[in-house]
Motif scaffolding. Sequence first.
Motif, short mmCIF file in Angstrom:
data_model
loop_
_atom_site.label_atom_id
_atom_site.label_comp_id
_atom_site.label_asym_id
_atom_site.label_seq_id
_atom_site.Cartn_x
_atom_site.Cartn_y
_atom_site.Cartn_z
N HIS A 4 47.53 -123.48 53.74
CA HIS A 4 47.46 -124.03 55.09
C HIS A 4 47.68 -122.93 56.11
O HIS A 4 48.70 -122.23 56.04
CB HIS A 4 48.55 -125.10 55.26
N SER A 21 51.58 -125.53 50.50
CA SER A 21 52.19 -126.73 51.08
C SER A 21 53.67 -126.83 50.70
O SER A 21 54.49 -127.27 51.49
CB SER A 21 51.45 -127.98 50.60
N THR A 44 70.08 -127.44 49.10
CA THR A 44 70.02 -128.91 49.10
C THR A 44 70.56 -129.46 50.42
O THR A 44 71.02 -130.61 50.48
CB THR A 44 70.84 -129.51 47.94
N VAL A 59 68.42 -126.20 62.85
CA VAL A 59 67.98 -127.00 61.70
C VAL A 59 68.28 -126.21 60.42
O VAL A 59 68.56 -125.01 60.47
CB VAL A 59 66.47 -127.35 61.76
N CYS A 62 65.98 -124.90 54.71
CA CYS A 62 65.66 -125.34 53.34
C CYS A 62 65.25 -126.80 53.30
O CYS A 62 64.84 -127.30 52.26
CB CYS A 62 66.83 -125.10 52.39
N LEU A 63 65.42 -127.50 54.43
CA LEU A 63 65.00 -128.91 54.49
C LEU A 63 63.75 -129.05 55.35
O LEU A 63 63.49 -130.10 55.92
CB LEU A 63 66.12 -129.78 55.08
N CYS A 64 62.99 -127.98 55.43
CA CYS A 64 61.81 -127.98 56.29
C CYS A 64 60.73 -127.16 55.59
O CYS A 64 61.00 -126.06 55.10
CB CYS A 64 62.18 -127.33 57.63
N VAL A 67 54.86 -125.40 56.58
CA VAL A 67 53.76 -126.06 57.32
C VAL A 67 54.29 -126.94 58.45
O VAL A 67 53.60 -127.15 59.45
CB VAL A 67 52.83 -126.93 56.44
N GLN A 68 55.52 -127.45 58.29
CA GLN A 68 56.10 -128.26 59.37
C GLN A 68 56.48 -127.41 60.58
O GLN A 68 56.73 -127.95 61.65
CB GLN A 68 57.34 -129.02 58.88
N PHE B 6 48.81 -131.67 52.06
CA PHE B 6 49.63 -131.95 53.25
C PHE B 6 48.71 -132.43 54.35
O PHE B 6 47.87 -131.68 54.85
CB PHE B 6 50.38 -130.67 53.67
N MET B 29 55.88 -138.74 55.26
CA MET B 29 56.95 -137.86 55.70
C MET B 29 57.17 -138.03 57.21
O MET B 29 56.23 -137.97 57.99
CB MET B 29 56.60 -136.40 55.40
N ALA B 30 58.44 -138.26 57.58
CA ALA B 30 58.78 -138.27 59.02
C ALA B 30 59.42 -136.92 59.31
O ALA B 30 58.73 -135.92 59.45
CB ALA B 30 59.68 -139.46 59.31
N GLY B 31 60.77 -136.83 59.32
CA GLY B 31 61.41 -135.52 59.49
C GLY B 31 61.37 -134.70 58.21
O GLY B 31 61.34 -133.47 58.24
N GLY B 32 61.43 -135.40 57.09
CA GLY B 32 61.31 -134.73 55.79
C GLY B 32 62.61 -134.32 55.14
O GLY B 32 62.61 -133.87 54.00
N THR B 33 63.75 -134.49 55.83
CA THR B 33 65.00 -133.97 55.26
C THR B 33 65.38 -134.66 53.95
O THR B 33 65.90 -134.01 53.05
CB THR B 33 66.16 -134.11 56.26
N LEU B 36 62.16 -134.19 51.14
CA LEU B 36 62.07 -132.88 50.49
C LEU B 36 63.12 -132.74 49.39
O LEU B 36 62.86 -132.13 48.36
CB LEU B 36 62.23 -131.75 51.52
N LEU B 37 64.31 -133.30 49.61
CA LEU B 37 65.32 -133.24 48.56
C LEU B 37 64.85 -134.00 47.32
O LEU B 37 65.00 -133.51 46.19
CB LEU B 37 66.65 -133.83 49.05
N ARG B 108 66.54 -132.95 62.88
CA ARG B 108 65.25 -133.03 62.17
C ARG B 108 64.94 -134.47 61.76
O ARG B 108 63.80 -134.91 61.82
CB ARG B 108 65.27 -132.22 60.86
#
Lengths: 159, 290
Positions: A4, A21, A44, A59, A62-64, A67-68, B6, B29-33, B36-37, B108
């Motif tokens: 992407h 992705s 995590t 933020v 690791c939770l993003c 591509v976001q 995606f 997926m919204a915020g993804g937090t 993703l976990l 997020r």
Amino acid sequence: MTRHPISLTVNGEVITAEVRSAQLLSDFLRTELALTGTKRGCETGTCGACSVTMDGDVVKSCLCLAVQADGAVIETVEGLGTHDAPSALQRAFMEHGGLQCGYCTPGFLMVAKDLLSRNHDPDEAEIRAALSGNLCRCTGYQGIVDAIAAAAKELRHGH
Amino acid sequence: MRDFRFLTPPTLPEALAMLADLGEDACVMAGGTALLLGMRQRMLSPDSVVSLHRLQALKGITVDPTQGLTIGALVRHADVARSPEVQRHYPMLADMAQRLANPQVRNRATIGGNLCYADPATDPPTCLIALDAEVTLVGPDGTRRLAMRDFAVDYYTTALEPGELLTTIHLPPPDTMRVGLYRRLLRTPAEHRPVASIALTLLRNGDLVSDARLVIGAATPAPQTMIRAQAFLEGRRLTPDTAAEAAALVAAEIAPLSDGRGDAAFRRQIAQVNTRRMLAELGGHDWRLE
């Protein structure tokens, strides 16, 4: 798998790249841009070592997904200051013992920057609440709290 | 985590068409937090992820004296917490949003994503049920509106049908006569996920309670309304004894979870103790003195 194209601003520099992705923003910053100040800790969402700001809000990278972050403005610890010219916040961490091993420090600096951008005079409870998503395994929290309070004071008095 | 397609639909109709087309192979997926976990732990391995982040229409908060509060599904928890309108008219909701998870996640994660993921160890569903919230769901067969209590069905289970999206959260107009408290209980202050959460609202009719809502979540697979305690409170004065009796009914009624963070007996006990304290507080009593 298709890659992407993304375009984002990192520490003031416009970056274009092609990413998988499943690549995390933390991984992209470290491996593609060599910005290794952003740490991988728990991966995590618990420890906060990977904290960066995204469009001005702190933020966990690791939770993003990378591509976001397409179109976003990212700032990492490398954007705060340099070895020769550290920011007021970084100086305060040094002066108040806000770090021991230093691994968690970039994350703490980024949440502190986010806090001070919204609240110029945080009390201790507000500082501790802002740090609630970050862990310091050396448990040097008091020095971190003191450093942020001192940096807030210095920034208010406009050095 | 393995790679996936995606997809970023620019409009709600296009998002719905994509979901209809992809069926069960896609995750939204919204915020993804949270998602993703789940994907990193291989609990979820979707072929496609449909990210809703381009749907600007779902990112607003509006307050209207007759319609009440409307929150788009993609509003982040930090936006709910910082909204002056929410702070002013729905302080219990703003307070909940300000303490949920941790600051980075609040920046997020979205309220709609939270409700649809239906993880029991969270705050919004419990609080929203006690505030009489409703949700709008849009799907291939049209639009429907459900009470939040009917949306939160069970452990990680909602009333969403395949292909449906939650678009909006609605709260009734603010009622200045209604008072409320929301409390989250953590095993340690360093934890981000409550082991129990209690939401309480009630009307004061002079000295007397009427129309109480008492909802307990995080301790249970999905938020549970404490029907017996609510009925008991109707028309009573909020004395320390009333609080203790209502709390005993909670202990009898609650059907708690047992998991690695706490067994059922522990959760029952903290639900009882904290219900008593919250009712005493609303009655103007200091439970520490009793």
